[in-house]
Design a protein around this motif. Structure first.
Motif, short mmCIF file in Angstrom:
data_model
loop_
_atom_site.label_atom_id
_atom_site.label_comp_id
_atom_site.label_asym_id
_atom_site.label_seq_id
_atom_site.Cartn_x
_atom_site.Cartn_y
_atom_site.Cartn_z
N GLY A 7 0.82 -1.21 0.00
CA GLY A 7 0.00 0.00 0.00
C GLY A 7 0.85 1.26 0.00
N ALA A 8 1.93 1.27 0.80
CA ALA A 8 2.83 2.42 0.84
C ALA A 8 3.51 2.59 -0.52
CB ALA A 8 3.87 2.25 1.95
N PHE A 9 3.95 1.48 -1.13
CA PHE A 9 4.59 1.57 -2.44
C PHE A 9 3.61 2.11 -3.48
CE2 PHE A 9 5.65 -0.38 -6.55
CZ PHE A 9 6.92 0.17 -6.71
N LEU A 10 2.37 1.62 -3.46
CA LEU A 10 1.35 2.09 -4.39
C LEU A 10 1.07 3.57 -4.19
CD1 LEU A 10 -0.68 1.43 -6.61
CD2 LEU A 10 -2.31 0.80 -4.83
N LEU A 11 1.00 4.00 -2.93
CA LEU A 11 0.78 5.42 -2.64
C LEU A 11 1.91 6.28 -3.17
CD1 LEU A 11 -0.97 7.56 -1.26
CD2 LEU A 11 0.33 7.13 0.83
N VAL A 13 3.95 5.54 -5.67
CA VAL A 13 3.86 5.53 -7.14
C VAL A 13 2.77 6.47 -7.62
CG1 VAL A 13 3.27 4.08 -9.13
CG2 VAL A 13 4.87 3.24 -7.41
N LEU A 14 1.61 6.48 -6.97
CA LEU A 14 0.52 7.37 -7.37
C LEU A 14 0.88 8.84 -7.15
CD1 LEU A 14 -2.61 5.41 -6.08
CD2 LEU A 14 -1.91 5.80 -8.45
N PHE A 18 1.14 11.64 -10.04
CA PHE A 18 0.39 12.89 -9.93
C PHE A 18 1.33 14.09 -10.05
CE2 PHE A 18 -1.68 16.22 -7.31
CZ PHE A 18 -2.81 16.39 -8.10
N TRP A 19 2.48 14.04 -9.37
CA TRP A 19 3.46 15.13 -9.44
C TRP A 19 3.96 15.30 -10.87
CZ3 TRP A 19 8.66 14.82 -10.75
CH2 TRP A 19 9.37 16.01 -10.62
N TRP A 20 4.24 14.20 -11.56
CA TRP A 20 4.72 14.27 -12.93
C TRP A 20 3.66 14.90 -13.84
CZ3 TRP A 20 2.69 11.97 -17.34
CH2 TRP A 20 3.44 12.13 -18.48
N ALA A 21 2.40 14.49 -13.66
CA ALA A 21 1.32 15.04 -14.49
C ALA A 21 1.17 16.54 -14.25
CB ALA A 21 0.01 14.31 -14.19
#
Length: 133
Positions: A7-11, A13-14, A18-21
């Motif tokens: 869950g921490a890894f997924l968070l 990555v998300l 989001f930052w990249w977008a």
């Protein structure tokens, strides 16, 4: 423990996605909506607190840009479509008119006032080519 790490890894990555977008799309939206040649050009006029009059160097709103485009067309310049958007053609026509009229240092608002006066003078002058004049 393993699901917490997933869950921490997924968070992470998300959040990175989001930052990249945002870093990619942010400048595009800023330029398109708020830049000098952007789609949104209407801004509230800046008031002089002492006199209550709009400052001469305040940006033109969309209606004033359209009026300036129309006045430029009437006196022989090519600002592009009369759409209230300060685009490249409008900016080029403004600079050409300022140069031709010797008004290099004046604001767009002052140029608009000058051209409106000139258009009124042209409309009130009868054509020399009309019969009976």
């Amino acid at each position: 423990m393993r699901t917490h790490l997933q869950g921490a890894f997924l968070l992470i990555v998300l959040l990175l996605a989001f930052w990249w977008a945002l870093s990619w799309a942010g400048p595009i939206f800023d330029s398109a909506l708020g830049g000098a040649d952007g789609a949104i050009v209407a801004r509230a006029p800046t008031d002089n607190t002492a006199t209550g009059e709009a400052q001469a160097d305040a940006p033109l709103d969309g209606n004033e840009v359209a009026a300036l485009q129309g006045a430029l067309l009437q006196v022989g310049y090519s600002p592009g479509p009369v759409d209230g958007i300060m685009g490249e053609l409008t900016r080029a026509a403004i600079e050409e008119a300022k140069g031709d009229l010797g008004l290099i240092e004046v604001s767009d608002r002052q140029l608009l006032e000058t051209l409106e006066t000139a258009v009124e003078a042209l409309e009130s002058t009868p054509d020399a080519g009309e019969p009976g004049s």
